[in-house]
Design an enzyme around this catalytic site. Structure first.
Site, short mmCIF file in Angstrom:
data_model
loop_
_atom_site.label_atom_id
_atom_site.label_comp_id
_atom_site.label_asym_id
_atom_site.label_seq_id
_atom_site.Cartn_x
_atom_site.Cartn_y
_atom_site.Cartn_z
CB CYS A 127 -33.33 144.52 86.95
SG CYS A 127 -32.65 144.78 85.31
CB VAL A 186 -26.78 147.89 81.86
CG1 VAL A 186 -25.26 147.88 81.76
CG2 VAL A 186 -27.22 148.65 83.10
N GLY A 214 -28.76 141.97 87.71
CA GLY A 214 -27.31 141.89 87.80
C GLY A 214 -26.63 141.93 86.44
CD GLU A 215 -25.23 144.28 83.92
OE1 GLU A 215 -25.09 143.56 82.91
OE2 GLU A 215 -26.04 145.21 83.99
CG LEU A 222 -18.29 155.16 93.02
CD1 LEU A 222 -18.98 154.54 94.22
CD2 LEU A 222 -19.01 156.42 92.60
CB VAL A 282 -18.78 162.21 98.28
CG1 VAL A 282 -18.17 161.19 99.24
CG2 VAL A 282 -19.81 163.07 99.00
#
Length: 592
Positions: A2, A51, A71-72, A250, A281
């Site tokens: 957020c 989330v 955050g979390e 990733l 990527v």
């Protein structure tokens, strides 16, 4: 993930519409919901990326003390069991009720990445807190009557109470490739340092450190050390899989991201959650002095080996020089971007956001386990400066940082900050000189270098509405590995051999044998040519603000350098262009 912001004023009620405008600047950080709360002395704004627990996690939260949180918290389930009266599954409520139960002591109990503000009307004080490693950002500006704060500088600038300006120290910070805790480059703007709490009262502002790395004797043998690292990393990954929305990872084809994908896939399989999606990527690899092998083939091999559902994003040089992309990454940063590496990461995050809301990433492993090349270069290790500066100077990168005025004395500033950073390193009595030095280097990286990749991941990810989590920075793992002797971290004579041993049975042999390769960068000569042409055009522009800062002969010499084998030249050209764009777009006042 957020965005938070607010205004506390003990002399007059904060203006709600101003805080609403501040909140709106961070819509990218929270595209799902927004909220505003105000009373006589405080106004808090929030943008939410949903989330966990859509209905129960709305903010601002509270009918006494009021919380806005970004955050979390990964141990919210355990903490909820200690907090009677919780009505939701939200980790936000756990933070708020934890504060009500334990006061500031709640910070000692949290495992996660977070930046939050609590206005407590009972004591008429504001608390600003940031996680131990500084994964999530939080800035503030002192006013005559209180403070304004936000997750990003743009939110604070939207208040109209402070304008973008840079003084001598801010400019030296920007040009030094050093991150000083608390410094925000902009004059009159501060960043809450990692592991710190800021308290704002009518009588003023105070800063308290609630966490710091400590030097402890490592008593575990090699086998126990490897097993402990594996257990801590596994637990961190499993905790960070907690989400009510699609999650991915990733995958760059190296040891760090490969270990995370393997552990995540193993946990997903055990829990019946199916295949983990992974993304890579590709910028069109060509070998350079730092990147000897391409990422994509190794990433595919990790995906095949682990069973991950893998996808690749190909990015070409033309896309990375588009004005729209450059504007997007500049606005995401609020400071000069890192060129094509920021651009390709933003494009990757934007593509991932079509499929997932949360991604796991491997930041922190190189700083913690000694992965960077300069950890293993005796000249850099022994240099009386930050080792990454020693290497960049050896590669000739300093030309772009040559300021127009010698009065700035960037080398002197770097030396001052290096001395301060060394003084902050915790010591063990009687430690072997080499072990002592390598402890120093690890601490320098965790406190002065790590903010660079963390800021990059946060800004580029959140610009696309993507939350990026970093399991290697679970503070329990950081505390343990920081105290592992260097001889165990390099037990087989290679970089990150401790991590390689801990993940040895998770990855294909080719990936375990692969030397470290940094994040991919464009090596297309056409890209270099475009940058050179743009810099030459800038040199012909008498209104160019960057030439008030950098030496014109130095920039001209940089533009004349050939592209052969030198990523540092490309980085220099990008730096000149992005500095100029930032000064123009933000109308930065230079108070030198």
């Amino acid at each position: 993930m957020c965005g938070v912001c607010g205004w506390v004023d003990f002399d007059r009620p904060p203006d709600r519409e101003t805080v609403r405008a501040m909140t709106a600047t961070m819509a990218h950080r929270g595209p799902d919901e927004h909220g505003l709360w105000a009373d006589r002395h405080a106004a808090l704004g929030h943008r939410r990326l949903v989330v966990i627990d859509r209905e129960g996690g709305r903010q601002p939260m509270g009918d006494g003390p009021v919380l806005v949180y970004s955050g979390e918290v990964y141990n919210h389930r355990e903490l909820r069991a200690e907090l009677p009266g919780c009505r939701t599954r939200s980790d936000t409520e756990v933070v708020l009720r934890g504060y009500l139960a334990w006061g500031e002591g709640v910070l000692d109990r949290l495992n996660g990445m977070y930046a939050f503000a609590i206005w407590d009307p009972r004591t008429r004080e504001l608390l600003l807190a940031r996680d131990r490693l500084g994964i999530k950002p939080l800035y503030y500006h002192r006013t005559p009557g209180g403070v304004v704060f936000g997750s990003e500088p743009k939110a604070i600038f939207a208040s109209g109470l402070v304008r973008p300006a840079v003084d001598r120290d801010g400019l030296r910070e920007l040009l030094s490739m050093v991150r000083t805790p608390g410094e925000a480059v902009y004059r009159d703007l501060r960043e809450v340092p990692p592991g710190h709490l800021v308290r704002v009262r009518r009588g003023g502002l105070s800063l308290r450190r609630y966490w710091a790395l400590e030097a402890r004797e490592h008593r575990d043998g090699p086998r126990t050390t490897v097993a402990t690292v594996r257990d801590l990393l596994r637990d961190a990954v499993e905790r960070q899989l907690d989400a009510d929305v699609p999650l991915c990872a990733l995958l760059g084809g190296g040891l760090d991201s490969g270990a995370i994908v393997a552990l995540a896939q193993d946990a997903a399989a055990r829990n019946g959650a199916g295949r983990i999606r992974s993304f890579c990527v590709d910028t069109g690899w060509r070998p350079d002095e730092m990147r000897r092998t391409p990422d994509a083939p190794y990433a595919r091999e990790v995906a095949r080996h682990t069973g991950a559902d893998h996808a690749e994003l190909r990015v070409d040089a033309r896309e990375l020089t588009s004005p729209a992309l450059r504007s997007a990454i500049l606005r995401a940063r609020d400071l000069p971007p890192l060129g094509d590496m920021d651009g390709s990461l933003y494009l990757l995050a934007r593509e991932i956001r079509r499929h997932a809301t949360v991604a796991l990433s491997g930041e922190g492993a190189d700083e913690l386990f000694g992965g960077y090349a300069w950890f293993h270069d005796p000249a850099c290790v022994d240099a009386a400066t930050f080792p990454w500066l020693a290497m960049t100077r050896a590669l000739g990168r300093q030309a772009v940082y040559e300021p127009r005025s010698r009065d700035l004395d960037v080398p002197g500033y770097q030396a001052q900050r290096y001395g301060e950073a060394l003084a902050a390193v915790p010591r063990l009595p009687g430690e072997d000189p080499r072990e002592r030095r390598m402890r120093e280097l690890c601490h320098l990286h965790l406190t002065r270098f790590l903010p660079h990749p963390l800021d990059r991941k946060d800004r580029m990810g959140m610009a696309a509405g993507l939350e990026i989590r970093v399991p290697f920075l679970d503070h329990r793992l950081v505390e343990y590995v920081f105290n592992v002797p260097w001889r165990l971290k390099t037990r087989d004579g290679r970089e990150k051999s401790l991590l390689r041993a801990a993940a040895g049975d998770l990855l294909p042999a080719s990936v375990l044998a692969r030397a470290k390769s940094p994040y991919p960068a464009v090596s297309d000569p056409a890209y270099h040519a475009r940058l050179r042409d743009e810099v030459n055009a800038l040199l012909a522009d008498r209104s160019s603000p960057v030439l008030e800062i950098l030496s014109r002969p130095g920039v001209r010499a940089l533009a004349a350098m050939p592209p052969t084998g030198a990523q540092v030249v490309r980085l220099g050209l990008e730096r000149v262009l992005h500095l100029d764009a930032w000064l123009r777009a933000y109308r930065v006042r230079l108070d030198l």
